[in-house]
Scaffold this motif. Structure first.
Motif, PDB file in Angstrom:
ATOM      1  N   UNK A 137       0.404  -1.040   0.226  1.00 15.10           N
ATOM      2  CA  UNK A 137      -0.246   0.170  -0.065  1.00 15.10           C
ATOM      3  C   UNK A 137       1.120   1.382  -0.249  1.00 15.10           C
ATOM      4  N   UNK A 138       0.516   2.459  -0.423  1.00 18.32           N
ATOM      5  CA  UNK A 138       1.349   3.005  -1.159  1.00 18.32           C
ATOM      6  C   UNK A 138       1.427   3.834   0.030  1.00 18.32           C
ATOM      7  N   UNK A 139       2.820   4.170   0.804  1.00 20.40           N
ATOM      8  CA  UNK A 139       2.265   5.707   1.554  1.00 20.40           C
ATOM      9  C   UNK A 139       4.005   5.331   2.380  1.00 20.40           C
ATOM     10  N   UNK A 140       4.099   6.803   3.342  1.00 21.30           N
ATOM     11  CA  UNK A 140       5.440   7.030   3.294  1.00 21.30           C
ATOM     12  C   UNK A 140       4.999   7.736   5.226  1.00 21.30           C
ATOM     13  N   UNK A 141       6.703   6.393   5.977  1.00 20.38           N
ATOM     14  CA  UNK A 141       6.451   7.377   7.303  1.00 20.38           C
ATOM     15  C   UNK A 141       7.642   8.706   7.138  1.00 20.38           C
ATOM     16  N   UNK A 142       6.959   9.119   8.029  1.00 16.78           N
ATOM     17  CA  UNK A 142       7.519  10.815   8.276  1.00 16.78           C
ATOM     18  C   UNK A 142       8.112  10.771   9.604  1.00 16.78           C
ATOM     19  N   UNK A 143       8.382  12.293   9.803  1.00 20.61           N
ATOM     20  CA  UNK A 143       8.496  12.822  11.101  1.00 20.61           C
ATOM     21  C   UNK A 143       6.874  13.492  10.944  1.00 20.61           C
ATOM     22  N   UNK A 144       6.349  13.873  12.118  1.00 13.13           N
ATOM     23  CA  UNK A 144       5.178  13.755  12.362  1.00 13.13           C
ATOM     24  C   UNK A 144       5.221  15.698  12.520  1.00 13.13           C
ATOM     25  N   UNK A 145       4.531  16.490  11.802  1.00  7.44           N
ATOM     26  CA  UNK A 145       4.563  17.967  11.693  1.00  7.44           C
ATOM     27  C   UNK A 145       4.061  18.492  13.210  1.00  7.44           C
ATOM     28  N   UNK A 146       4.885  19.564  14.242  1.00  8.26           N
ATOM     29  CA  UNK A 146       5.016  20.342  14.886  1.00  8.26           C
ATOM     30  C   UNK A 146       3.459  19.899  15.741  1.00  8.26           C
ATOM     31  N   UNK A 147       2.886  20.149  14.360  1.00 12.03           N
ATOM     32  CA  UNK A 147       1.623  21.400  14.354  1.00 12.03           C
ATOM     33  C   UNK A 147       0.518  19.734  15.260  1.00 12.03           C
ATOM     34  N   UNK A 148       0.814  18.501  14.836  1.00 12.33           N
ATOM     35  CA  UNK A 148      -0.281  17.537  15.421  1.00 12.33           C
ATOM     36  C   UNK A 148      -0.011  17.222  16.779  1.00 12.33           C
ATOM     37  N   UNK A 149       1.574  17.414  17.286  1.00 17.81           N
ATOM     38  CA  UNK A 149       1.364  17.591  18.757  1.00 17.81           C
ATOM     39  C   UNK A 149       1.332  15.646  19.605  1.00 17.81           C
ATOM     40  N   UNK A 150       2.343  14.812  17.910  1.00 18.57           N
ATOM     41  CA  UNK A 150       2.049  13.368  18.924  1.00 18.57           C
ATOM     42  C   UNK A 150       3.498  12.531  19.849  1.00 18.57           C
ATOM     43  N   UNK A 151       3.390  11.696  20.659  1.00 21.35           N
ATOM     44  CA  UNK A 151       3.370  11.211  22.000  1.00 21.35           C
ATOM     45  C   UNK A 151       4.840  11.156  20.848  1.00 21.35           C
ATOM     46  N   UNK A 152       4.831  10.039  19.712  1.00 22.29           N
ATOM     47  CA  UNK A 152       5.865   9.142  19.665  1.00 22.29           C
ATOM     48  C   UNK A 152       6.909  10.226  18.137  1.00 22.29           C
ATOM     49  N   UNK A 153       6.258  11.353  17.917  1.00 24.65           N
ATOM     50  CA  UNK A 153       6.540  12.039  16.473  1.00 24.65           C
ATOM     51  C   UNK A 153       7.132  11.752  15.624  1.00 24.65           C
ATOM     52  N   UNK A 154       6.096  10.036  15.094  1.00 26.31           N
ATOM     53  CA  UNK A 154       6.073   9.814  13.498  1.00 26.31           C
ATOM     54  C   UNK A 154       4.646   9.804  13.316  1.00 26.31           C
TER      55      UNK A 154
END
Length: 129
Positions: free
Chosen positions: A61-78
């Motif tokens: 399935x076409x997708x890309x693992x990437x750093x999460x944008x800061x605006x999303x405020x994630x726990x893991x950063x991905x």
């Protein structure tokens, strides 16, 4: 007595083809940039997002693992970036393997809008996404 090579300085010269540099820059921007309408699946741990990436790659399935944008405020950063046309397949596969993300956000008009949240959705509703 002075060393014979006291005035020689080692230097390196790199030739950069301006045309190739632009192509490489464009390719990098396309890989990392989130475009209008892209979806980002945000997970609560790096372990889960990497398991999800592995599963989706296995299913081609076409997708890309990437750093999460800061605006999303994630726990893991991905985050996993994918397109709307693949949302149903991706969410179905993630649900089947019990790897649903914490939330999914769509990038629109320079902001991220949460379109699905694990806390607000029962497993029955998840398959309809």
């Amino acid at each position: 007595m002075e060393p014979l090579l006291s005035g020689i300085v080692e230097t390196s010269v790199w030739f950069v083809n301006p045309l190739m540099a632009r192509l490489e820059t464009d390719a990098m921007e396309n890989r990392l940039m989130v475009k209008e309408g892209n979806l980002l699946a945000v997970f609560n741990s790096a372990h889960r997002v990497m398991k999800a990436e592995s599963l989706l790659k296995e299913h081609r399935l076409p997708m890309l693992l990437m750093p999460a944008p800061r605006q999303l405020q994630t726990d893991c950063g991905l985050a996993i970036r994918f397109e709307e046309e693949h949302r149903e397949s991706i969410m179905h596969d993630l649900e089947r393997e019990q790897l649903l993300p914490e939330f999914v956000a769509r990038y629109q008009s320079t902001e991220y809008v949460v379109i699905w949240n694990a806390k607000d959705t029962s497993s029955k509703e998840t398959t309809e996404i």
